[in-house]
Design a protein around this motif. Structure first.
Motif, PDB file in Angstrom:
ATOM      1  N   LEU A 138      71.101 -65.279  64.777  1.00 57.71           N
ATOM      2  CA  LEU A 138      69.865 -65.739  64.141  1.00 57.71           C
ATOM      3  C   LEU A 138      68.661 -64.882  64.511  1.00 57.71           C
ATOM      4  O   LEU A 138      67.605 -65.000  63.878  1.00 57.71           O
ATOM      5  CB  LEU A 138      69.578 -67.197  64.535  1.00 57.71           C
ATOM      6  CG  LEU A 138      70.600 -68.248  64.077  1.00 57.71           C
ATOM      7  CD1 LEU A 138      70.238 -69.609  64.657  1.00 57.71           C
ATOM      8  CD2 LEU A 138      70.636 -68.308  62.559  1.00 57.71           C
ATOM      9  N   SER A 139      68.798 -64.028  65.527  1.00 63.53           N
ATOM     10  CA  SER A 139      67.649 -63.272  66.044  1.00 63.53           C
ATOM     11  C   SER A 139      67.781 -61.775  65.829  1.00 63.53           C
ATOM     12  O   SER A 139      67.129 -60.996  66.524  1.00 63.53           O
ATOM     13  CB  SER A 139      67.482 -63.565  67.545  1.00 63.53           C
ATOM     14  OG  SER A 139      67.456 -64.942  67.815  1.00 63.53           O
ATOM     15  N   LYS A 140      68.584 -61.335  64.840  1.00 62.44           N
ATOM     16  CA  LYS A 140      68.766 -59.904  64.603  1.00 62.44           C
ATOM     17  C   LYS A 140      67.429 -59.210  64.357  1.00 62.44           C
ATOM     18  O   LYS A 140      66.595 -59.697  63.590  1.00 62.44           O
ATOM     19  CB  LYS A 140      69.694 -59.682  63.408  1.00 62.44           C
ATOM     20  CG  LYS A 140      71.154 -60.035  63.667  1.00 62.44           C
ATOM     21  CD  LYS A 140      72.003 -59.738  62.432  1.00 62.44           C
ATOM     22  CE  LYS A 140      73.470 -60.058  62.677  1.00 62.44           C
ATOM     23  NZ  LYS A 140      74.307 -59.770  61.487  1.00 62.44           N
ATOM     24  N   ASN A 141      67.249 -58.064  65.045  1.00 58.12           N
ATOM     25  CA  ASN A 141      66.045 -57.235  64.894  1.00 58.12           C
ATOM     26  C   ASN A 141      64.759 -57.972  65.283  1.00 58.12           C
ATOM     27  O   ASN A 141      63.684 -57.640  64.797  1.00 58.12           O
ATOM     28  CB  ASN A 141      65.924 -56.707  63.457  1.00 58.12           C
ATOM     29  CG  ASN A 141      67.079 -55.808  63.088  1.00 58.12           C
ATOM     30  OD1 ASN A 141      67.459 -54.926  63.861  1.00 58.12           O
ATOM     31  ND2 ASN A 141      67.658 -56.028  61.908  1.00 58.12           N
ATOM     32  N   LYS A 142      64.897 -58.933  66.137  1.00 60.04           N
ATOM     33  CA  LYS A 142      63.730 -59.693  66.593  1.00 60.04           C
ATOM     34  C   LYS A 142      63.690 -59.710  68.122  1.00 60.04           C
ATOM     35  O   LYS A 142      64.664 -59.356  68.792  1.00 60.04           O
ATOM     36  CB  LYS A 142      63.752 -61.120  66.045  1.00 60.04           C
ATOM     37  CG  LYS A 142      63.636 -61.225  64.546  1.00 60.04           C
ATOM     38  CD  LYS A 142      63.640 -62.676  64.102  1.00 60.04           C
ATOM     39  CE  LYS A 142      63.415 -62.809  62.600  1.00 60.04           C
ATOM     40  NZ  LYS A 142      64.521 -62.238  61.818  1.00 60.04           N
ATOM     41  N   THR A 143      62.561 -60.140  68.639  1.00 63.48           N
ATOM     42  CA  THR A 143      62.432 -60.342  70.084  1.00 63.48           C
ATOM     43  C   THR A 143      62.474 -61.833  70.363  1.00 63.48           C
ATOM     44  O   THR A 143      61.799 -62.623  69.686  1.00 63.48           O
ATOM     45  CB  THR A 143      61.120 -59.752  70.619  1.00 63.48           C
ATOM     46  OG1 THR A 143      61.126 -58.335  70.407  1.00 63.48           O
ATOM     47  CG2 THR A 143      60.959 -60.024  72.110  1.00 63.48           C
ATOM     48  N   ILE A 144      63.262 -62.224  71.335  1.00 64.83           N
ATOM     49  CA  ILE A 144      63.360 -63.634  71.701  1.00 64.83           C
ATOM     50  C   ILE A 144      62.860 -63.830  73.128  1.00 64.83           C
ATOM     51  O   ILE A 144      62.867 -62.894  73.951  1.00 64.83           O
ATOM     52  CB  ILE A 144      64.807 -64.152  71.586  1.00 64.83           C
ATOM     53  CG1 ILE A 144      65.715 -63.406  72.576  1.00 64.83           C
ATOM     54  CG2 ILE A 144      65.317 -64.032  70.150  1.00 64.83           C
ATOM     55  CD1 ILE A 144      67.102 -64.005  72.693  1.00 64.83           C
ATOM     56  N   LYS A 145      62.422 -65.031  73.405  1.00 63.95           N
ATOM     57  CA  LYS A 145      62.105 -65.411  74.790  1.00 63.95           C
ATOM     58  C   LYS A 145      63.258 -66.292  75.255  1.00 63.95           C
ATOM     59  O   LYS A 145      63.368 -67.455  74.868  1.00 63.95           O
ATOM     60  CB  LYS A 145      60.768 -66.155  74.884  1.00 63.95           C
ATOM     61  CG  LYS A 145      60.357 -66.461  76.331  1.00 63.95           C
ATOM     62  CD  LYS A 145      58.993 -67.113  76.402  1.00 63.95           C
ATOM     63  CE  LYS A 145      57.891 -66.124  76.089  1.00 63.95           C
ATOM     64  NZ  LYS A 145      57.751 -65.076  77.141  1.00 63.95           N
ATOM     65  N   LEU A 146      64.107 -65.725  76.069  1.00 68.95           N
ATOM     66  CA  LEU A 146      65.301 -66.406  76.539  1.00 68.95           C
ATOM     67  C   LEU A 146      64.936 -67.379  77.662  1.00 68.95           C
ATOM     68  O   LEU A 146      64.190 -67.044  78.582  1.00 68.95           O
ATOM     69  CB  LEU A 146      66.321 -65.381  77.033  1.00 68.95           C
ATOM     70  CG  LEU A 146      67.674 -65.914  77.498  1.00 68.95           C
ATOM     71  CD1 LEU A 146      68.438 -66.542  76.345  1.00 68.95           C
ATOM     72  CD2 LEU A 146      68.489 -64.789  78.138  1.00 68.95           C
ATOM     73  N   ASP A 147      65.487 -68.593  77.582  1.00 67.88           N
ATOM     74  CA  ASP A 147      65.232 -69.642  78.559  1.00 67.88           C
ATOM     75  C   ASP A 147      66.557 -69.992  79.225  1.00 67.88           C
ATOM     76  O   ASP A 147      67.478 -70.477  78.572  1.00 67.88           O
ATOM     77  CB  ASP A 147      64.631 -70.866  77.848  1.00 67.88           C
ATOM     78  CG  ASP A 147      64.199 -71.949  78.817  1.00 67.88           C
ATOM     79  OD1 ASP A 147      65.065 -72.477  79.539  1.00 67.88           O
ATOM     80  OD2 ASP A 147      63.008 -72.287  78.838  1.00 67.88           O
ATOM     81  N   PHE A 148      66.670 -69.737  80.544  1.00 68.69           N
ATOM     82  CA  PHE A 148      67.938 -69.970  81.234  1.00 68.69           C
ATOM     83  C   PHE A 148      67.671 -70.254  82.712  1.00 68.69           C
ATOM     84  O   PHE A 148      66.509 -70.301  83.152  1.00 68.69           O
ATOM     85  CB  PHE A 148      68.876 -68.772  81.065  1.00 68.69           C
ATOM     86  CG  PHE A 148      68.342 -67.471  81.628  1.00 68.69           C
ATOM     87  CD1 PHE A 148      68.817 -66.965  82.812  1.00 68.69           C
ATOM     88  CD2 PHE A 148      67.354 -66.752  80.947  1.00 68.69           C
ATOM     89  CE1 PHE A 148      68.346 -65.760  83.326  1.00 68.69           C
ATOM     90  CE2 PHE A 148      66.881 -65.553  81.448  1.00 68.69           C
ATOM     91  CZ  PHE A 148      67.373 -65.060  82.633  1.00 68.69           C
ATOM     92  N   TYR A 149      68.763 -70.451  83.479  1.00 64.84           N
ATOM     93  CA  TYR A 149      68.640 -70.796  84.898  1.00 64.84           C
ATOM     94  C   TYR A 149      69.468 -69.837  85.751  1.00 64.84           C
ATOM     95  O   TYR A 149      70.533 -69.363  85.333  1.00 64.84           O
ATOM     96  CB  TYR A 149      69.113 -72.233  85.159  1.00 64.84           C
ATOM     97  CG  TYR A 149      68.189 -73.267  84.582  1.00 64.84           C
ATOM     98  CD1 TYR A 149      67.122 -73.779  85.308  1.00 64.84           C
ATOM     99  CD2 TYR A 149      68.387 -73.740  83.287  1.00 64.84           C
ATOM    100  CE1 TYR A 149      66.275 -74.721  84.772  1.00 64.84           C
ATOM    101  CE2 TYR A 149      67.542 -74.688  82.745  1.00 64.84           C
ATOM    102  CZ  TYR A 149      66.492 -75.169  83.481  1.00 64.84           C
ATOM    103  OH  TYR A 149      65.646 -76.099  82.948  1.00 64.84           O
TER     104      TYR A 149
END
Length: 316
Positions: A193-204
């Motif tokens: 869903l995020s191809k060619n985009k920047t995401i803010k990943l939320d993880f632990y």
């Protein structure tokens, strides 16, 4: 002759356990054992207050007799720096360290390519967490701590959500659902869903060493301590003389404000203590709320406080 002194120096404050088996965080202390030391204070002040009531009467309704009571003494220390143990002393909080498991929340911006792939190296993740570059970082990848992401535009604003995040890399050989990120073994991020985009990943991230957890429960409050504040008083000859202010029993007020701001002066931390009557270590004959001992440098100076000797430091 009584020597006169001036005061223009901060105090170094030592908090000592008041009773045996006194617990602070996950540590237990003996009576008289130092628990916490403030040697980075910015200000300290001692304030005594009392209430006065009067019998009044006669012409002009003058004051005839005064009664004083409800005496209180408060000692306040403002510390420039804070430590986990200091917060535990201040709040009565639990303190978890050593081999206890902690989970650190992390958000990181990841560029996703046209195939829906991105990666985070151990150097990038270590810099985000403040860890050495040669660390092995354990990333959680289970259902309870499922990673998510928001999709960002060119200005960093949220424009969508990616619920198809998949993390992969080198799986731990000893732990389930843990990806070990280390040198030449990056964390791989997959999101169609995020191809060619920047995401803010939320993880632990899972940690057992190098992290301390402070837990404030609803029934946690600041405790009682024996407090000694060491300072310097300067006499009229310009000589600095040691002085110790002793509070044999204080209760730390549990209220505090922790300010976090990007401008202005840095945040400071106030330890506000209510003093109670108790015996000092060296005089068990009279309860006091405060005792000030000054080294004057003159053997016959009547300004020096002289105690009885209940601990029996007799001559051999």
């Amino acid at each position: 002759m009584v020597t006169r002194f001036g005061s223009r120096e901060i105090c170094d404050v030592t908090f000592k356990a008041l009773t045996n088996n006194q617990k602070v965080g996950n540590k237990t202390f003996k009576a008289g054992q130092p628990v916490f030391i403030i040697d980075t204070a910015t200000t300290s002040n001692m304030e005594q207050a009392s209430t006065t009531v009067y019998a009044q009467g006669g012409k002009g309704y003058n004051r005839l007799i005064a009664w004083e009571g409800e005496k209180t003494l408060t000692f306040t220390v403002t510390d420039a720096l804070m430590s986990p143990l200091g917060l535990a002393v201040l709040t009565g909080a639990g303190l978890s360290e050593d081999a206890d498991i902690k989970h650190i929340h992390v958000t990181y911006d990841v560029a996703i390519d046209n195939e829906g792939n991105g990666k985070i190296t151990v150097e990038q993740l270590a810099a985000e967490l403040g860890l050495p570059k040669d660390s092995t970082i354990e990333v959680c990848n289970d259902t309870a701590l499922k990673p998510y992401a928001t999709i960002l535009d060119g200005n960093g604003a949220v424009v969508g959500w990616a619920n198809d995040i998949q993390l992969s890399g080198t799986n731990s050989e000893t732990l389930d659902n843990i990806i070990e990120v280390e040198s030449e073994k990056p964390l791989t991020v997959k999101s169609v869903l995020s191809k060619n985009k920047t995401i803010k990943l939320d993880f632990y991230v899972r940690m057992t060493t190098g992290a301390t957890e402070i837990t404030v429960a609803p029934d946690d409050f600041g405790g009682y301590f024996y407090v000694e504040a060491d300072t310097l008083y300067r006499n009229q000859d310009g000589k600095d003389m040691a002085a110790t202010i002793t509070f044999p029993k204080v209760k730390i007020q549990s209220g505090f404000t922790l300010t976090m701001a990007a401008n202005g002066d840095p945040s400071t931390f106030d330890f506000v203590m209510d003093a109670f009557p108790a015996y000092t270590y060296f005089d068990q004959t009279k309860k006091v709320v405060c005792d000030i001992t000054i080294v004057s440098g003159a053997n016959k100076d009547t300004g020096v406080k002289k105690h009885s000797d209940p601990v029996d430091h007799g001559k051999k």
